[in-house]
Design an enzyme around this catalytic site. Sequence first.
Site, PDB file in Angstrom:
ATOM      1  CE1 TYR A   1       0.314   1.874   4.247  1.00  0.00           C
ATOM      2  CE2 TYR A   1       0.762  -0.462   4.514  1.00  0.00           C
ATOM      3  CZ  TYR A   1       0.826   0.838   4.988  1.00  0.00           C
ATOM      4  OH  TYR A   1       1.416   1.095   6.199  1.00  0.00           O
ATOM      5  CB  CYS A   2       1.561   4.028  -1.698  1.00  0.00           C
ATOM      6  SG  CYS A   2       0.381   4.187  -3.060  1.00  0.00           S
ATOM      7  CE  LYS A   3      -1.932  11.892   0.215  1.00  0.00           C
ATOM      8  NZ  LYS A   3      -2.827  11.822   1.340  1.00  0.00           N
TER       9      LYS A   3
ATOM     10  CG  PHE B   1      -2.232   5.517   5.191  1.00  0.00           C
ATOM     11  CD1 PHE B   1      -2.029   4.558   6.172  1.00  0.00           C
ATOM     12  CD2 PHE B   1      -2.360   6.842   5.582  1.00  0.00           C
ATOM     13  CE1 PHE B   1      -1.966   4.908   7.515  1.00  0.00           C
ATOM     14  CE2 PHE B   1      -2.292   7.204   6.918  1.00  0.00           C
ATOM     15  CZ  PHE B   1      -2.095   6.237   7.889  1.00  0.00           C
TER      16      PHE B   1
END
Length: 126
Positions: free
Chosen positions: A78-80, A107
């Site tokens: 995952y990232c932003k 996120f």
Amino acid sequence: MKTAHDLVAAAKARVPEISVANAEQAIREANVLVDVREADEFAAGHLPGAVHISRGMLEFRFQGMPALQSRDIKIVLYCKTSGRAALAGAALLEMGYLNVQNITGGFDAWVAAGKPVAKPEAPAFD
């Protein structure tokens, strides 16, 4: 010439995405949960149990860490908002990893759904 958005769209077409609603189960079944954001983003808050491997170091860290070298480990990224994680997932697929998933919305979607966030505690200087 391709744009960053073109590259992300192509990566998302290759890397399976999981919804936030299904992410907790996928995380439980995964061998590793990887946050590919930058160090300051990770320090501000991250998914419980996540390890930090920034997108820029991903291939090198996976190659250099014995625990991550088996090509059949289950990986959740995952990232932003899911763009960097999609690019990271595509890179891992290129490296031969077989079980890579990306959390849709990243996120931000996790937080919006009211899911738990881990934050490092500041040291106490009593």
